[in-house]
Design a protein around this motif. Sequence first.
Motif, PDB file in Angstrom:
ATOM      1  N   PHE A 152       0.826  -1.204   0.000  1.00 32.48           N
ATOM      2  CA  PHE A 152       0.000   0.000   0.000  1.00 32.48           C
ATOM      3  C   PHE A 152       0.867   1.262   0.000  1.00 32.48           C
ATOM      4  O   PHE A 152       0.546   2.246  -0.677  1.00 32.48           O
ATOM      5  CB  PHE A 152      -0.966   0.004   1.183  1.00 32.48           C
ATOM      6  N   LEU A 153       1.974   1.256   0.723  1.00 36.77           N
ATOM      7  CA  LEU A 153       2.881   2.408   0.736  1.00 36.77           C
ATOM      8  C   LEU A 153       3.512   2.622  -0.641  1.00 36.77           C
ATOM      9  O   LEU A 153       3.655   3.763  -1.096  1.00 36.77           O
ATOM     10  CB  LEU A 153       3.959   2.236   1.803  1.00 36.77           C
ATOM     11  N   LYS A 154       3.865   1.533  -1.321  1.00 40.99           N
ATOM     12  CA  LYS A 154       4.378   1.643  -2.686  1.00 40.99           C
ATOM     13  C   LYS A 154       3.295   2.185  -3.613  1.00 40.99           C
ATOM     14  O   LYS A 154       3.574   2.981  -4.508  1.00 40.99           O
ATOM     15  CB  LYS A 154       4.862   0.280  -3.197  1.00 40.99           C
ATOM     16  N   TYR A 155       2.056   1.744  -3.380  1.00 43.13           N
ATOM     17  CA  TYR A 155       0.943   2.247  -4.180  1.00 43.13           C
ATOM     18  C   TYR A 155       0.774   3.750  -3.973  1.00 43.13           C
ATOM     19  O   TYR A 155       0.537   4.492  -4.916  1.00 43.13           O
ATOM     20  CB  TYR A 155      -0.353   1.510  -3.830  1.00 43.13           C
ATOM     21  N   ILE A 156       0.926   4.198  -2.744  1.00 42.23           N
ATOM     22  CA  ILE A 156       0.809   5.626  -2.442  1.00 42.23           C
ATOM     23  C   ILE A 156       1.916   6.409  -3.158  1.00 42.23           C
ATOM     24  O   ILE A 156       1.650   7.450  -3.765  1.00 42.23           O
ATOM     25  CB  ILE A 156       0.833   5.880  -0.923  1.00 42.23           C
ATOM     26  N   LEU A 157       3.151   5.906  -3.111  1.00 42.18           N
ATOM     27  CA  LEU A 157       4.251   6.568  -3.803  1.00 42.18           C
ATOM     28  C   LEU A 157       3.986   6.626  -5.307  1.00 42.18           C
ATOM     29  O   LEU A 157       4.147   7.674  -5.944  1.00 42.18           O
ATOM     30  CB  LEU A 157       5.573   5.845  -3.527  1.00 42.18           C
ATOM     31  N   THR A 158       3.558   5.508  -5.868  1.00 35.34           N
ATOM     32  CA  THR A 158       3.198   5.467  -7.282  1.00 35.34           C
ATOM     33  C   THR A 158       2.053   6.435  -7.559  1.00 35.34           C
ATOM     34  O   THR A 158       2.050   7.132  -8.568  1.00 35.34           O
ATOM     35  CB  THR A 158       2.804   4.038  -7.693  1.00 35.34           C
ATOM     36  N   GLY A 159       1.105   6.478  -6.650  1.00 37.16           N
ATOM     37  CA  GLY A 159      -0.028   7.393  -6.787  1.00 37.16           C
ATOM     38  C   GLY A 159       0.396   8.851  -6.780  1.00 37.16           C
ATOM     39  O   GLY A 159      -0.168   9.676  -7.506  1.00 37.16           O
ATOM     40  N   ILE A 160       1.395   9.166  -5.971  1.00 35.53           N
ATOM     41  CA  ILE A 160       1.897  10.545  -5.935  1.00 35.53           C
ATOM     42  C   ILE A 160       2.496  10.913  -7.291  1.00 35.53           C
ATOM     43  O   ILE A 160       2.209  11.982  -7.841  1.00 35.53           O
ATOM     44  CB  ILE A 160       2.918  10.728  -4.792  1.00 35.53           C
ATOM     45  N   ILE A 161       3.292  10.002  -7.833  1.00 39.72           N
ATOM     46  CA  ILE A 161       3.892  10.245  -9.151  1.00 39.72           C
ATOM     47  C   ILE A 161       2.804  10.364 -10.213  1.00 39.72           C
ATOM     48  O   ILE A 161       2.813  11.278 -11.042  1.00 39.72           O
ATOM     49  CB  ILE A 161       4.901   9.129  -9.501  1.00 39.72           C
ATOM     50  N   ASN A 162       1.839   9.442 -10.176  1.00 34.54           N
ATOM     51  CA  ASN A 162       0.721   9.462 -11.116  1.00 34.54           C
ATOM     52  C   ASN A 162      -0.102  10.739 -10.952  1.00 34.54           C
ATOM     53  O   ASN A 162      -0.477  11.379 -11.935  1.00 34.54           O
ATOM     54  CB  ASN A 162      -0.145   8.215 -10.903  1.00 34.54           C
ATOM     55  N   THR A 163      -0.362  11.109  -9.712  1.00 33.94           N
ATOM     56  CA  THR A 163      -1.163  12.300  -9.434  1.00 33.94           C
ATOM     57  C   THR A 163      -0.480  13.562  -9.947  1.00 33.94           C
ATOM     58  O   THR A 163      -1.121  14.412 -10.571  1.00 33.94           O
ATOM     59  CB  THR A 163      -1.443  12.423  -7.921  1.00 33.94           C
ATOM     60  N   LEU A 164       0.811  13.674  -9.688  1.00 39.98           N
ATOM     61  CA  LEU A 164       1.545  14.842 -10.186  1.00 39.98           C
ATOM     62  C   LEU A 164       1.537  14.902 -11.709  1.00 39.98           C
ATOM     63  O   LEU A 164       1.330  15.972 -12.288  1.00 39.98           O
ATOM     64  CB  LEU A 164       2.986  14.824  -9.662  1.00 39.98           C
ATOM     65  N   THR A 165       1.727  13.743 -12.339  1.00 36.88           N
ATOM     66  CA  THR A 165       1.683  13.687 -13.800  1.00 36.88           C
ATOM     67  C   THR A 165       0.309  14.122 -14.308  1.00 36.88           C
ATOM     68  O   THR A 165       0.195  14.962 -15.203  1.00 36.88           O
ATOM     69  CB  THR A 165       1.984  12.257 -14.299  1.00 36.88           C
ATOM     70  N   ASN A 170       2.708   0.363 -11.346  1.00 35.81           N
ATOM     71  CA  ASN A 170       1.929  -0.603 -10.567  1.00 35.81           C
ATOM     72  C   ASN A 170       2.285  -2.042 -10.923  1.00 35.81           C
ATOM     73  O   ASN A 170       2.454  -2.878 -10.042  1.00 35.81           O
ATOM     74  CB  ASN A 170       0.425  -0.381 -10.755  1.00 35.81           C
ATOM     75  N   ARG A 171       2.425  -2.320 -12.185  1.00 31.44           N
ATOM     76  CA  ARG A 171       2.731  -3.688 -12.620  1.00 31.44           C
ATOM     77  C   ARG A 171       4.107  -4.132 -12.139  1.00 31.44           C
ATOM     78  O   ARG A 171       4.274  -5.235 -11.644  1.00 31.44           O
ATOM     79  CB  ARG A 171       2.659  -3.788 -14.144  1.00 31.44           C
ATOM     80  N   ASN A 172       5.089  -3.249 -12.275  1.00 30.98           N
ATOM     81  CA  ASN A 172       6.470  -3.634 -12.009  1.00 30.98           C
ATOM     82  C   ASN A 172       6.961  -3.322 -10.598  1.00 30.98           C
ATOM     83  O   ASN A 172       7.760  -4.075 -10.052  1.00 30.98           O
ATOM     84  CB  ASN A 172       7.397  -2.961 -13.029  1.00 30.98           C
ATOM     85  N   PHE A 173       6.496  -2.240 -10.011  1.00 29.01           N
ATOM     86  CA  PHE A 173       7.009  -1.794  -8.718  1.00 29.01           C
ATOM     87  C   PHE A 173       6.097  -2.178  -7.555  1.00 29.01           C
ATOM     88  O   PHE A 173       6.553  -2.706  -6.552  1.00 29.01           O
ATOM     89  CB  PHE A 173       7.224  -0.279  -8.769  1.00 29.01           C
ATOM     90  N   VAL A 174       4.807  -1.941  -7.694  1.00 27.06           N
ATOM     91  CA  VAL A 174       3.885  -2.173  -6.574  1.00 27.06           C
ATOM     92  C   VAL A 174       3.491  -3.637  -6.472  1.00 27.06           C
ATOM     93  O   VAL A 174       3.705  -4.283  -5.439  1.00 27.06           O
ATOM     94  CB  VAL A 174       2.616  -1.294  -6.699  1.00 27.06           C
ATOM     95  N   PHE A 175       2.907  -4.176  -7.515  1.00 25.15           N
ATOM     96  CA  PHE A 175       2.354  -5.525  -7.462  1.00 25.15           C
ATOM     97  C   PHE A 175       3.304  -6.591  -8.000  1.00 25.15           C
ATOM     98  O   PHE A 175       3.026  -7.775  -7.897  1.00 25.15           O
ATOM     99  CB  PHE A 175       1.012  -5.565  -8.204  1.00 25.15           C
TER     100      PHE A 175
END
Length: 123
Positions: free
Chosen positions: A4-17, A52-57
């Motif tokens: 979930f923490l990795k998802y949040i980090l990915t989400g931050i990057i996605n959100t900024l983009t 998400n595919r490579n880093f989170v899950f």
Amino acid sequence: MKKFLKYILTGIINTLTTYLTSIILLEIFNFYLITSNLIGFLFGISVSFCLNRNFVFKSKDKKIRKQILKFICAFLISYLINLIFLIVFTYIFSVSYYISQILSMATYSLSFYYLSNRYIFAK
């Protein structure tokens, strides 16, 4: 919890983009609100799938096309939720676009995590 923490980090990057793309299109290129929002999400979703595919899950599934289709379906569901909230906040409650975008992106993020964890990358 680590996932979930990795998802949040990915989400931050996605959100900024997503956010920066939509704001630039809206403010600099004078795109319509919904158009700039959609294009922003399309940029963000591309970054999101890879992370998400490579880093989170850490998916090893060879059926990447199937995952992409599931990802797109989950995106459309989550995007629809986002769009409803964006319209309600901006046009009904007269909240500024900047705040509305952030609030509606939160609804997108929560619904998309659920779908990613249970449907797209479930093991």
